[in-house]
Design a protein around this motif. Structure first.
Motif, mmCIF file in Angstrom:
data_model
loop_
_atom_site.group_PDB
_atom_site.id
_atom_site.type_symbol
_atom_site.label_atom_id
_atom_site.label_comp_id
_atom_site.label_asym_id
_atom_site.label_seq_id
_atom_site.Cartn_x
_atom_site.Cartn_y
_atom_site.Cartn_z
ATOM 1 N N THR A 47 54.330 93.868 52.812
ATOM 2 C CA THR A 47 53.617 94.866 53.620
ATOM 3 C C THR A 47 54.565 95.791 54.370
ATOM 4 N N GLN A 48 55.857 95.612 54.177
ATOM 5 C CA GLN A 48 56.878 96.392 54.865
ATOM 6 C C GLN A 48 56.668 96.355 56.381
ATOM 7 N N ALA A 49 56.497 95.159 56.885
ATOM 8 C CA ALA A 49 56.277 94.937 58.318
ATOM 9 C C ALA A 49 57.529 95.340 59.102
ATOM 10 N N PRO A 50 57.352 95.700 60.377
ATOM 11 C CA PRO A 50 58.502 96.107 61.190
ATOM 12 C C PRO A 50 59.496 94.963 61.453
ATOM 13 N N VAL A 51 59.055 93.723 61.333
ATOM 14 C CA VAL A 51 59.948 92.584 61.517
ATOM 15 C C VAL A 51 60.543 92.236 60.152
#
Length: 191
Positions: A47-51
Motif C-alpha cells: 500500500t506504500q504506507a508512510p512507515v
C-alpha cells in the motif's frame, strides 16, 4: 533406563521447585502475536504506507523479543520462600519480580478482575499484595506446596484461565495464520 526427575516434578519436600509459564499459553500467545503482526510489513509495502516495511519488521522483532522475555517468567519455591523472577537479560525491563519468605505470607486473598475473573494475591507481613502467578505449568502442584509451607487453605484456588480456553484461542489463531498467508501472498502479488 530411568532419568532423574526435573525440578518442577520433584517432591514438595525438595529444596527447589521451579515452575514456568505453561507451554500451551506460550505457544498460543507467540502464535497470536505472529498472526497479528507478520502481515504488516507486506501490507505496508503493497500500500506504500508512510512507515517503511523495514521499520515495521524491526519493531515486530523487538516486540517478539519482549514477548519472549515476558513469557520466560519463573516461579521458584525453596525452603525459605517463593520468588517470581525473569531471566537476567529481562529483569531491568520487568520490575514485577518479588520474593517472600514463607513466614512473611499472612494470607491469600482473591480479587475480581475487570473481566470478571478471579486472581489471588499473597498478603505479606508488610501488608503489600503480591500476585500469585496463575499461568504456570503445574499450578495445582504449586498451590499444594504453598499450602504445605504456609498452612493457608488453597483448596478453592483455581487457575485464571483453563487450558481449553487457550486451546480455543490457539485454534482461532491458526485460522488467522491461514488468512495471513493469503494476505501476504496477495500483498506480494500486488507489490
Amino acid at each position: 533406563m530411568s532419568s532423574a526427575p526435573s525440578a518442577a516434578n520433584s517432591a514438595p519436600n525438595s529444596s527447589l521447585d521451579i515452575f514456568h509459564i505453561s507451554p500451551l499459553i506460550r505457544i498460543t500467545l507467540v502464535s497470536l502475536y505472529g498472526a497479528l503482526t507478520l502481515p504488516l510489513p507486506f501490507l505496508a509495502a503493497a500500500t506504500q504506507a508512510p512507515v517503511p516495511p523495514w521499520l515495521l519488521t524491526l519493531g515486530i522483532a523487538l516486540g517478539a523479543v519482549a514477548l519472549h522475555g515476558a513469557l520466560s517468567q519463573q516461579v521458584i519455591l525453596d525452603q525459605e520462600g517463593i520468588e517470581v523472577t525473569y531471566p537476567q537479560w529481562m529483569r531491568w525491563l520487568l520490575r514485577t519480580q518479588w520474593r517472600l519468605s514463607w513466614n512473611q505470607i499472612q494470607a491469600l486473598k482473591p480479587r475480581t478482575t475487570g473481566q470478571g475473573g478471579l486472581v489471588y494475591y499473597f498478603v505479606g507481613s508488610d501488608q503489600q499484595a503480591y500476585l500469585l502467578p496463575m499461568r504456570v505449568a503445574g499450578f495445582a502442584r504449586l498451590v499444594g506446596i504453598v499450602q504445605s509451607r504456609t498452612g493457608i487453605d488453597t483448596q478453592d484456588v483455581r487457575p485464571l484461565a483453563q487450558p481449553w480456553m487457550y486451546g480455543i484461542l490457539l485454534l482461532f489463531t491458526l485460522f488467522l495464520l491461514l488468512i495471513d498467508g493469503w494476505t501476504i501472498w496477495t500483498a506480494v502479488q500486488l507489490g
